[in-house]
Design a protein around this motif. Structure first.
Motif, PDB file in Angstrom:
ATOM      1  N   TYR A  13       0.695  -1.018   0.135  1.00  0.00           N
ATOM      2  CA  TYR A  13      -0.327   0.453   0.220  1.00  0.00           C
ATOM      3  C   TYR A  13       0.870   0.916   0.155  1.00  0.00           C
ATOM      4  O   TYR A  13       1.759   1.116   0.251  1.00  0.00           O
ATOM      5  N   ASN A  15       0.963   3.549   1.749  1.00  0.00           N
ATOM      6  CA  ASN A  15       1.427   4.107   3.408  1.00  0.00           C
ATOM      7  C   ASN A  15       2.911   2.828   3.680  1.00  0.00           C
ATOM      8  O   ASN A  15       3.720   3.554   4.630  1.00  0.00           O
ATOM      9  N   VAL A  17       3.188  -0.255   3.883  1.00  0.00           N
ATOM     10  CA  VAL A  17       2.119  -1.839   4.490  1.00  0.00           C
ATOM     11  C   VAL A  17       3.003  -2.486   3.416  1.00  0.00           C
ATOM     12  O   VAL A  17       1.645  -2.561   2.091  1.00  0.00           O
ATOM     13  N   GLN A  38      -6.076 -15.145  10.478  1.00  0.00           N
ATOM     14  CA  GLN A  38      -5.950 -13.507  11.777  1.00  0.00           C
ATOM     15  C   GLN A  38      -6.318 -12.085  11.472  1.00  0.00           C
ATOM     16  O   GLN A  38      -6.201 -12.449  10.325  1.00  0.00           O
ATOM     17  N   GLY A  40      -5.304  -9.043   9.978  1.00  0.00           N
ATOM     18  CA  GLY A  40      -4.366  -7.941   9.261  1.00  0.00           C
ATOM     19  C   GLY A  40      -3.770  -9.299   8.526  1.00  0.00           C
ATOM     20  O   GLY A  40      -2.598  -8.758   7.877  1.00  0.00           O
ATOM     21  N   GLY A  42      -4.028 -10.145   5.747  1.00  0.00           N
ATOM     22  CA  GLY A  42      -4.560  -9.864   3.811  1.00  0.00           C
ATOM     23  C   GLY A  42      -5.443 -10.679   3.431  1.00  0.00           C
ATOM     24  O   GLY A  42      -5.992  -9.663   1.831  1.00  0.00           O
ATOM     25  N   SER A  44      -8.517  -9.809   3.055  1.00  0.00           N
ATOM     26  CA  SER A  44      -9.259  -8.514   2.040  1.00  0.00           C
ATOM     27  C   SER A  44      -8.927  -8.316   1.214  1.00  0.00           C
ATOM     28  O   SER A  44      -9.286  -7.594   0.275  1.00  0.00           O
ATOM     29  N   THR A  45      -7.392  -8.316   1.313  1.00  0.00           N
ATOM     30  CA  THR A  45      -6.628  -7.092   0.111  1.00  0.00           C
ATOM     31  C   THR A  45      -6.237  -8.141  -1.497  1.00  0.00           C
ATOM     32  O   THR A  45      -7.330  -7.803  -2.408  1.00  0.00           O
ATOM     33  N   HIS A 194     -13.049 -16.241   9.398  1.00  0.00           N
ATOM     34  CA  HIS A 194     -11.805 -16.265  10.624  1.00  0.00           C
ATOM     35  C   HIS A 194     -12.188 -17.277  11.163  1.00  0.00           C
ATOM     36  O   HIS A 194     -11.175 -17.813  12.644  1.00  0.00           O
TER      37      HIS A 194
HETATM   38  N1  LIG Z   1      -6.709   0.409   2.061  1.00  0.00           N
HETATM   39  C1  LIG Z   1      -5.073   0.273   2.448  1.00  0.00           C
HETATM   40  N2  LIG Z   1      -3.909   1.384   3.486  1.00  0.00           N
HETATM   41  C2  LIG Z   1      -3.168   0.742   4.077  1.00  0.00           C
HETATM   42  N3  LIG Z   1      -2.457  -0.551   4.778  1.00  0.00           N
HETATM   43  C3  LIG Z   1      -3.405  -0.983   4.546  1.00  0.00           C
HETATM   44  C4  LIG Z   1      -5.135  -0.948   3.745  1.00  0.00           C
HETATM   45  N4  LIG Z   1      -5.594  -1.865   3.747  1.00  0.00           N
HETATM   46  C5  LIG Z   1      -5.502  -2.734   4.486  1.00  0.00           C
HETATM   47  N5  LIG Z   1      -3.917  -2.515   4.862  1.00  0.00           N
HETATM   48  C6  LIG Z   1      -3.326  -3.289   5.518  1.00  0.00           C
HETATM   49  O1  LIG Z   1      -2.639  -5.027   5.479  1.00  0.00           O
HETATM   50  C7  LIG Z   1      -2.850  -5.127   6.546  1.00  0.00           C
HETATM   51  C8  LIG Z   1      -3.981  -6.758   5.356  1.00  0.00           C
HETATM   52  O2  LIG Z   1      -5.032  -5.990   6.130  1.00  0.00           O
HETATM   53  P1  LIG Z   1      -6.516  -7.221   5.459  1.00  0.00           P
HETATM   54  O3  LIG Z   1      -7.863  -6.096   5.112  1.00  0.00           O
HETATM   55  O4  LIG Z   1      -6.070  -6.939   3.896  1.00  0.00           O
HETATM   56  O5  LIG Z   1      -6.232  -8.106   6.357  1.00  0.00           O
HETATM   57  P2  LIG Z   1      -7.417  -8.974   6.547  1.00  0.00           P
HETATM   58  O6  LIG Z   1      -6.775 -10.184   6.174  1.00  0.00           O
HETATM   59  O7  LIG Z   1      -8.665  -8.480   5.877  1.00  0.00           O
HETATM   60  O8  LIG Z   1      -7.532  -8.346   8.018  1.00  0.00           O
HETATM   61  P3  LIG Z   1      -9.565  -9.149   8.707  1.00  0.00           P
HETATM   62  O9  LIG Z   1      -9.494  -9.956   9.127  1.00  0.00           O
HETATM   63  O10 LIG Z   1      -9.392  -8.095  10.060  1.00  0.00           O
HETATM   64  O11 LIG Z   1     -10.995  -8.564   7.873  1.00  0.00           O
HETATM   65  C9  LIG Z   1      -2.602  -4.809   7.303  1.00  0.00           C
HETATM   66  O12 LIG Z   1      -1.885  -4.737   8.438  1.00  0.00           O
HETATM   67  C10 LIG Z   1      -3.667  -3.799   7.499  1.00  0.00           C
HETATM   68  O13 LIG Z   1      -3.815  -2.656   8.367  1.00  0.00           O
END
Ligand SMILES: Nc1ncnc2c1ncn2[C@@H]1O[C@H](COP(=O)(O)OP(=O)(O)OP(=O)(O)O)[C@@H](O)[C@H]1O
Ligand SMILES: [Mg+2]
Length: 317
Positions: A13, A15, A17, A38, A40, A42, A44-45, A194
């Motif tokens: 991203y 920022n 990350v 768990q 974070g 990844g 949703s990414t 989860h």
């Molecule tokens: N738009 C964004 N900009 C910067 N960092 C992001 C963004 N979206 C997610 N992150 C970071 O990327 C990492 C993965 O996030 P993501 O949302 O994909 O995790 P997740 O597995 O879906 O978590 P959750 O179970 O909480 O939904 C985390 O560290 C999150 O803070």
């Protein structure tokens, strides 16, 4: 041909990350595939990349054989996505939503009517037809949202945490619906969760991810098989005793992975039989009172905790 093929996908991203660190996975046609991890990890990414909302920094992705960058339209036409926030218009009824959706996809009227009938009867939605979606519970709204997304006959359906925050009845209804989507429409389902018991109950294949990378992929049975016979379980009278023993044992055996689970501690070792003798002896020598010690077949939860490497002294309830 596979439904989805992800190879070495990295996502950084703006920022800085790095949410995905070279993840690879394969989803077969017609299966329910759960991505487990768990907060974070990844999940949703990855789902946002697969559904083309986000672009990865590098790596390749194929949806039904089509590269999602060079053949984006083809890939998009074969998928539907139900994000965590519902997309259905809550001021309209399900029927009105479905008609609107069919126009969006330029479906002929007769075909749209037919599809609507099929979906309503398949998922027994007759009683939710006429009132605005607003008037139903959260769990029902979510099911209506999924039915709506099936109007376009997607070959792959993406669901980001479909049952989060639902009570058990709604979750069971949702699981039933997902199995029907697979069995009666042959749709491939890719979901994130989860909840272990959800992945176990539903998936043909599950993939556990941690820190932006896949840790293991396989059937729930295969994942259990992975650490079969490896777990030593020591039971205590209460949680305080298990905690204090865990701390003491962790101090002398830094080579072992030890986890507290309420009044039990779980010890993972490649030589569980040998460890059984050594730890048993150690417990007696230290005069530590315990209720029982045994080698156990690990629950899926143990596999998950082990693979996602919860710190030895972290508590699990
Ligand atoms: N738009 C964004 N900009 C910067 N960092 C992001 C963004 N979206 C997610 N992150 C970071 O990327 C990492 C993965 O996030 P993501 O949302 O994909 O995790 P997740 O597995 O879906 O978590 P959750 O179970 O909480 O939904 C985390 O560290 C999150 O803070
Ligand atoms: Mg998420």
């Amino acid at each position: 041909m596979e439904a989805i093929q992800v190879e070495n996908v990295v996502k950084s991203y703006k920022n800085g990350v790095e949410a995905l660190k070279g993840i690879s996975l394969t989803v077969k046609k017609g299966e329910i595939f759960s991505l487990l991890g768990q907060n974070g990890a990844g999940k949703s990414t990855l789902i946002n990349i697969l559904t083309t909302y986000l672009k990865p920094t590098s790596g390749t992705i194929k949806i039904l054989g089509n590269d999602i960058y060079t053949e984006t339209d083809k890939a998009r036409r074969s998928i539907a996505c139900v994000a965590q926030k519902i997309s259905i218009d809550t001021y309209l009824s399900l029927k009105e939503n479905m008609i609107f959706q069919s126009r969006l996809y330029k479906m002929p009227k007769a075909e749209a009517e037919e599809r609507m009938k099929t979906l309503i009867s398949c998922f027994s939605l007759e009683k939710y037809l006429d009132y605005p979606v607003l008037s139903y519970s959260g769990g029902v709204k979510r099911r209506l949202d999924i039915a709506l997304n099936l109007m376009s006959k997607p070959q792959i359906l993406f669901l980001d945490e479909p049952t989060v925050g639902m009570d058990i009845q709604s979750r069971i209804a949702m699981w039933k619906m997902m199995k029907k989507i697979r069995d009666e429409f042959g749709t491939t389902i890719f979901l994130t969760t989860h909840y272990l018991e959800e992945a176990d109950e539903l998936s043909d294949t599950m993939c556990i991810m941690r820190g932006g990378k896949e840790v293991v992929q396989g059937t729930p049975a295969r994942l259990r098989e992975l650490i079969k016979q490896d777990t030593l379980c020591i039971r205590f009278a209460n949680k305080n005793e298990s905690k204090s023993c865990c701390m003491e044992l962790s101090n002398v055996r830094k080579d072992l992975k030890i986890i507290i689970s309420n009044e039990k501690i779980l010890v993972y070792s490649k030589q569980s039989r040998e460890e059984f003798k050594t730890i048993n002896k150690w417990l007696f020598e230290k005069k530590i009172e315990f209720e029982g010690i045994e080698i156990v077949k690990p629950a899926l939860e143990d596999v998950f905790l082990r693979l996602t490497e919860v710190n030895g002294l972290e508590e699990i309830s």
